[in-house]
Structures are given as C-alpha cells and as structure tokens.
Design a protein around this motif. Structure first.
Motif, mmCIF file in Angstrom:
data_model
loop_
_atom_site.group_PDB
_atom_site.id
_atom_site.type_symbol
_atom_site.label_atom_id
_atom_site.label_comp_id
_atom_site.label_asym_id
_atom_site.label_seq_id
_atom_site.Cartn_x
_atom_site.Cartn_y
_atom_site.Cartn_z
ATOM 1 N N ASP A 79 0.312 1.639 10.561
ATOM 2 C CA ASP A 79 0.645 2.394 11.766
ATOM 3 C C ASP A 79 0.488 3.883 11.453
ATOM 4 O O ASP A 79 1.456 4.571 11.142
ATOM 5 N N PRO A 80 -0.753 4.382 11.506
ATOM 6 C CA PRO A 80 -1.018 5.735 11.028
ATOM 7 C C PRO A 80 -0.285 6.837 11.791
ATOM 8 O O PRO A 80 0.158 7.814 11.199
ATOM 9 N N ARG A 81 -0.119 6.675 13.081
ATOM 10 C CA ARG A 81 0.541 7.734 13.859
ATOM 11 C C ARG A 81 2.021 7.845 13.486
ATOM 12 O O ARG A 81 2.540 8.946 13.337
ATOM 13 N N LEU A 82 2.676 6.723 13.322
ATOM 14 C CA LEU A 82 4.081 6.725 12.940
ATOM 15 C C LEU A 82 4.251 7.288 11.530
ATOM 16 O O LEU A 82 5.119 8.121 11.277
ATOM 17 N N SER A 83 3.394 6.867 10.628
ATOM 18 C CA SER A 83 3.446 7.354 9.255
ATOM 19 C C SER A 83 3.185 8.857 9.196
ATOM 20 O O SER A 83 3.866 9.597 8.486
ATOM 21 N N ALA A 84 2.181 9.321 9.936
ATOM 22 C CA ALA A 84 1.854 10.754 9.963
ATOM 23 C C ALA A 84 3.028 11.558 10.512
ATOM 24 O O ALA A 84 3.379 12.604 9.955
ATOM 25 N N GLY A 109 6.165 10.817 10.399
ATOM 26 C CA GLY A 109 7.233 10.819 9.405
ATOM 27 C C GLY A 109 7.005 11.821 8.289
ATOM 28 O O GLY A 109 7.953 12.288 7.664
ATOM 29 N N HIS A 110 5.754 12.173 8.042
ATOM 30 C CA HIS A 110 5.413 13.139 6.998
ATOM 31 C C HIS A 110 5.008 14.499 7.575
ATOM 32 O O HIS A 110 4.486 15.344 6.858
ATOM 33 N N GLN A 111 5.232 14.679 8.859
ATOM 34 C CA GLN A 111 4.910 15.922 9.568
ATOM 35 C C GLN A 111 3.443 16.307 9.391
ATOM 36 O O GLN A 111 3.100 17.437 9.043
ATOM 37 N N VAL A 112 2.582 15.337 9.647
ATOM 38 C CA VAL A 112 1.137 15.539 9.583
ATOM 39 C C VAL A 112 0.587 15.353 10.995
ATOM 40 O O VAL A 112 0.795 14.305 11.611
ATOM 41 N N GLY A 113 -0.089 16.367 11.510
ATOM 42 C CA GLY A 113 -0.742 16.238 12.812
ATOM 43 C C GLY A 113 -1.942 15.320 12.666
ATOM 44 O O GLY A 113 -2.688 15.418 11.696
ATOM 45 N N LEU A 114 -2.143 14.415 13.580
ATOM 46 C CA LEU A 114 -3.213 13.429 13.467
ATOM 47 C C LEU A 114 -4.066 13.414 14.732
ATOM 48 O O LEU A 114 -3.546 13.325 15.842
ATOM 49 N N MET A 166 0.843 -1.173 0.000
ATOM 50 C CA MET A 166 0.000 0.000 0.000
ATOM 51 C C MET A 166 0.888 1.236 0.000
ATOM 52 O O MET A 166 1.837 1.332 0.754
ATOM 53 N N LEU A 167 0.562 2.185 -0.858
ATOM 54 C CA LEU A 167 1.278 3.445 -0.867
ATOM 55 C C LEU A 167 0.954 4.219 0.403
ATOM 56 O O LEU A 167 -0.134 4.108 0.948
ATOM 57 N N ASP A 168 1.906 4.996 0.828
ATOM 58 C CA ASP A 168 1.673 5.816 2.013
ATOM 59 C C ASP A 168 0.753 6.971 1.636
ATOM 60 O O ASP A 168 1.066 7.767 0.754
ATOM 61 N N VAL A 169 -0.394 7.061 2.293
ATOM 62 C CA VAL A 169 -1.386 8.084 1.954
ATOM 63 C C VAL A 169 -0.844 9.496 2.143
ATOM 64 O O VAL A 169 -1.266 10.413 1.445
ATOM 65 N N PHE A 170 0.098 9.676 3.043
ATOM 66 C CA PHE A 170 0.613 11.016 3.329
ATOM 67 C C PHE A 170 1.599 11.513 2.274
ATOM 68 O O PHE A 170 1.948 12.678 2.264
#
Length: 131
Positions: A18-23, A25-30, A1-5
């Motif tokens: 692992d949405p929190r870790l992925s977010a 890594g892309h500097q996205v507040g979740l 799966m591609l990373d949505v961020f």
C-alpha cells in the motif's frame, strides 16, 4: 519486505503493498505516473505531465524532465509511483531505458543535495507475486 521509505532511495524499487499509506506514514509526497497508458514518447510525455503535475515543456525532452525533477523547489522527500512498470518495460524497452536513466540520474542528483526521490515500480493488485 522492508519498507522502502525507511531506507535511502536507491534506483527503481518495488512498491510496497500500500504505497500511499506507507508514504504518508514516512511523510513522503507521492505522485503516480500511468505507464500502462503510454504507447510512445508523446503519450509518455502526457502521462508524465499529468502524473507529476509539471508543464508540457518540462517533459518535451529527457533533459527538461531531469531539470524539472531536480528543481530547487522540490520537497526533501518525494516519490514517483510507476504504474504498469513491468508491462511498460516489456512493450517499450528503449523508451523505458531512457526514462529509467533520467529518473535515476535525477534521484542521484537530488541525493547529492540531501534530498530523496523514491522511484517505485507498482504492479497490479492481481499479481501478488511481487510481495
């Protein structure tokens, strides 16, 4: 799966494993909203208020929620993790449709401002079929 961020925000998408870790890594507040705890419009309002850290007045109507999500002070990139999304859609289809319309409209309005609002449907860890 591609990373949505790593892609532009587009509708309600499946959350990464692992949405929190992925977010992070892309500097996205979740923020996370527990839809599995919502049984009607009132409890949904409470969960939105708690999960999004916004006032009760901001979730009293769909228009108020839209205004809160698109307020000028919103960060450039942020996301909403919708916990129990599939179950919520099954149990409350009309309420879910109204919530979806509001969230996607806010996402589109923010995109027009050059901002990104990621809407992520999270599934239980016990259901690995979504990976």
């Amino acid at each position: 799966m591609l990373d949505v961020f790593s892609q532009p925000a587009s509708g309600i998408q499946d959350a990464p494993h692992d949405p929190r870790l992925s977010a992070a890594g892309h500097q996205v507040g979740l923020r996370a909203v527990r839809l599995n705890c919502a049984g009607d419009r009132h409890t949904l309002s409470q969960e939105l208020m708690l999960g999004l850290s916004i006032s009760l007045e901001a979730v009293q109507s769909w228009d108020s929620l839209f205004e809160a999500l698109t307020a000028p002070g919103q960060p450039e990139r942020f996301g909403i993790l919708l916990l129990g999304y599939r179950d919520f859609r099954f149990r409350h289809p009309q309420l879910s449709d109204e919530l979806d319309r509001t969230l996607v409209a806010a996402q589109q309005a923010l995109a027009a401002q050059g901002k990104a609002l990621y809407l992520l449907a999270a599934y239980p860890e016990t259901d690995p079929t979504h990976f």
